[in-house]
Scaffold this motif. Sequence first.
Motif, PDB file in Angstrom:
ATOM      1  N   ARG A  19      -2.772   8.516   2.451  1.00  0.00           N
ATOM      2  CA  ARG A  19      -1.349   8.471   2.124  1.00  0.00           C
ATOM      3  C   ARG A  19      -0.519   8.528   3.405  1.00  0.00           C
ATOM      4  O   ARG A  19      -0.795   9.312   4.305  1.00  0.00           O
ATOM      5  CB  ARG A  19      -1.012   9.648   1.225  1.00  0.00           C
ATOM      6  N   LEU A  20       0.526   7.696   3.470  1.00  0.00           N
ATOM      7  CA  LEU A  20       1.402   7.678   4.628  1.00  0.00           C
ATOM      8  C   LEU A  20       2.687   8.421   4.287  1.00  0.00           C
ATOM      9  O   LEU A  20       3.223   8.259   3.193  1.00  0.00           O
ATOM     10  CB  LEU A  20       1.727   6.234   5.036  1.00  0.00           C
ATOM     11  N   PRO A  21       3.209   9.230   5.199  1.00  0.00           N
ATOM     12  CA  PRO A  21       4.437   9.988   4.910  1.00  0.00           C
ATOM     13  C   PRO A  21       5.662   9.087   4.920  1.00  0.00           C
ATOM     14  O   PRO A  21       5.629   7.966   5.436  1.00  0.00           O
ATOM     15  CB  PRO A  21       4.485  11.005   6.051  1.00  0.00           C
ATOM     16  N   LEU A  22       6.756   9.595   4.358  1.00  0.00           N
ATOM     17  CA  LEU A  22       8.013   8.880   4.450  1.00  0.00           C
ATOM     18  C   LEU A  22       8.437   8.766   5.907  1.00  0.00           C
ATOM     19  O   LEU A  22       8.178   9.671   6.694  1.00  0.00           O
ATOM     20  CB  LEU A  22       9.102   9.599   3.655  1.00  0.00           C
ATOM     21  N   PRO A  23       9.068   7.656   6.279  1.00  0.00           N
ATOM     22  CA  PRO A  23       9.509   7.516   7.677  1.00  0.00           C
ATOM     23  C   PRO A  23      10.496   8.619   8.051  1.00  0.00           C
ATOM     24  O   PRO A  23      11.314   9.044   7.244  1.00  0.00           O
ATOM     25  CB  PRO A  23      10.200   6.143   7.692  1.00  0.00           C
ATOM     26  N   VAL A  24      10.408   9.078   9.292  1.00  0.00           N
ATOM     27  CA  VAL A  24      11.356  10.087   9.777  1.00  0.00           C
ATOM     28  C   VAL A  24      11.988   9.595  11.071  1.00  0.00           C
ATOM     29  O   VAL A  24      12.319   8.437  11.208  1.00  0.00           O
ATOM     30  CB  VAL A  24      10.684  11.466   9.962  1.00  0.00           C
ATOM     31  N   GLN A 139      12.171   0.366   7.163  1.00  0.00           N
ATOM     32  CA  GLN A 139      11.439   1.128   8.166  1.00  0.00           C
ATOM     33  C   GLN A 139      10.018   0.613   8.332  1.00  0.00           C
ATOM     34  O   GLN A 139       9.487   0.556   9.444  1.00  0.00           O
ATOM     35  CB  GLN A 139      11.412   2.620   7.792  1.00  0.00           C
ATOM     36  N   VAL A 140       9.393   0.217   7.227  1.00  0.00           N
ATOM     37  CA  VAL A 140       8.015  -0.269   7.279  1.00  0.00           C
ATOM     38  C   VAL A 140       7.953  -1.688   7.823  1.00  0.00           C
ATOM     39  O   VAL A 140       7.032  -2.049   8.572  1.00  0.00           O
ATOM     40  CB  VAL A 140       7.383  -0.200   5.864  1.00  0.00           C
ATOM     41  N   HIS A 141       8.937  -2.505   7.473  1.00  0.00           N
ATOM     42  CA  HIS A 141       8.906  -3.924   7.857  1.00  0.00           C
ATOM     43  C   HIS A 141       9.491  -4.185   9.239  1.00  0.00           C
ATOM     44  O   HIS A 141       8.919  -4.930  10.036  1.00  0.00           O
ATOM     45  CB  HIS A 141       9.672  -4.752   6.818  1.00  0.00           C
ATOM     46  N   SER A 142      10.626  -3.580   9.527  1.00  0.00           N
ATOM     47  CA  SER A 142      11.333  -3.947  10.757  1.00  0.00           C
ATOM     48  C   SER A 142      11.833  -2.737  11.537  1.00  0.00           C
ATOM     49  O   SER A 142      12.842  -2.818  12.226  1.00  0.00           O
ATOM     50  CB  SER A 142      12.522  -4.855  10.428  1.00  0.00           C
ATOM     51  N   GLY A 143      11.136  -1.609  11.393  1.00  0.00           N
ATOM     52  CA  GLY A 143      11.520  -0.428  12.157  1.00  0.00           C
ATOM     53  C   GLY A 143      11.251  -0.604  13.641  1.00  0.00           C
ATOM     54  O   GLY A 143      10.794  -1.658  14.109  1.00  0.00           O
ATOM     55  N   PHE A 144      11.507   0.453  14.395  1.00  0.00           N
ATOM     56  CA  PHE A 144      11.418   0.390  15.848  1.00  0.00           C
ATOM     57  C   PHE A 144      10.025  -0.010  16.329  1.00  0.00           C
ATOM     58  O   PHE A 144       9.871  -0.678  17.346  1.00  0.00           O
ATOM     59  CB  PHE A 144      11.808   1.758  16.432  1.00  0.00           C
ATOM     60  N   THR A 145       8.980   0.389  15.596  1.00  0.00           N
ATOM     61  CA  THR A 145       7.599   0.096  16.018  1.00  0.00           C
ATOM     62  C   THR A 145       6.888  -0.893  15.104  1.00  0.00           C
ATOM     63  O   THR A 145       5.682  -1.101  15.255  1.00  0.00           O
ATOM     64  CB  THR A 145       6.780   1.396  16.061  1.00  0.00           C
ATOM     65  N   GLN A 146       7.601  -1.528  14.182  1.00  0.00           N
ATOM     66  CA  GLN A 146       6.919  -2.335  13.171  1.00  0.00           C
ATOM     67  C   GLN A 146       6.869  -3.837  13.478  1.00  0.00           C
ATOM     68  O   GLN A 146       6.039  -4.551  12.961  1.00  0.00           O
ATOM     69  CB  GLN A 146       7.563  -2.096  11.797  1.00  0.00           C
ATOM     70  N   ASN A 147       7.807  -4.344  14.253  1.00  0.00           N
ATOM     71  CA  ASN A 147       7.734  -5.707  14.763  1.00  0.00           C
ATOM     72  C   ASN A 147       7.666  -6.763  13.664  1.00  0.00           C
ATOM     73  O   ASN A 147       6.958  -7.753  13.772  1.00  0.00           O
ATOM     74  CB  ASN A 147       6.511  -5.851  15.694  1.00  0.00           C
ATOM     75  N   HIS A 148       8.385  -6.562  12.586  1.00  0.00           N
ATOM     76  CA  HIS A 148       8.515  -7.552  11.517  1.00  0.00           C
ATOM     77  C   HIS A 148       7.151  -8.039  11.013  1.00  0.00           C
ATOM     78  O   HIS A 148       6.720  -9.166  11.247  1.00  0.00           O
ATOM     79  CB  HIS A 148       9.374  -8.733  11.973  1.00  0.00           C
ATOM     80  N   ARG A 149       6.517  -7.153  10.317  1.00  0.00           N
ATOM     81  CA  ARG A 149       5.223  -7.488   9.721  1.00  0.00           C
ATOM     82  C   ARG A 149       5.366  -8.618   8.706  1.00  0.00           C
ATOM     83  O   ARG A 149       6.446  -8.854   8.179  1.00  0.00           O
ATOM     84  CB  ARG A 149       4.635  -6.262   9.006  1.00  0.00           C
ATOM     85  N   THR A 150       4.250  -9.281   8.384  1.00  0.00           N
ATOM     86  CA  THR A 150       4.243 -10.276   7.312  1.00  0.00           C
ATOM     87  C   THR A 150       4.361  -9.562   5.970  1.00  0.00           C
ATOM     88  O   THR A 150       4.283  -8.332   5.900  1.00  0.00           O
ATOM     89  CB  THR A 150       2.944 -11.089   7.339  1.00  0.00           C
TER      90      THR A 150
END
Length: 208
Positions: A19-24, A139-150
């Motif tokens: 399980r992944l936590p909510l983005p903070v 946050q999951v798709h285009s957050g600071f470290t996510q780089n616009h996932r597919t």
Amino acid sequence: SKTCRELWSKDMKPSGCERLPLPVVANGDPSSLPSNVTPEILRQKLLESQKVDKETGPMIKQLEAKMNPSAFKKRATGKSKPRGPLGPVVSEQLRLAHDGVLEMSMPVHGGEDWLPYLPQQPMPYTAPEVSWRRWVFDQVHSGFTQNHRTFQETYNVLRRTAFWPWLARDCAEWQKRCEICAQYRGSTMRPPTKSIYAQEASAEVLPW
């Protein structure tokens, strides 16, 4: 670094089961939460939104009544109040966590886990205002470290972070509307399966 690439690759694969936590807070990200917002505070704000939401609010009340029936009886008759929107099967898939947050049981590889049920209410720390569901997607798709996932990579991470109805549909729709992805990620166009000249009326005059 090599370690960061390995972790990123592991997260985007469907075989991930933890399980992944909510983005903070993400250091250096101007769109992240205020520095004083801890995971505990974030979940408390989520609970407040769940209670006022038309969808999740009645679910929480029904689960609370199930846990403490005597507190939800009518004073005049002593009988329990009418049941909420959850049937017996669905109610077994929902629970109130130790902090009161409504969670949904979701199957994962090798077992199951409990994920927070995100309401359609606005997320209190965003400007302009967006819902909890859209905020987690961003946050999951285009957050600071996510780089616009597919889409598939975003969905694989999202489904291990939170739950809401039609999660896959919303994920696909929001990813389609992403301007950065539209500009830099090409999409394959399906060629026509039949020639526009192959009409029955022209069968006698065309060379074939």
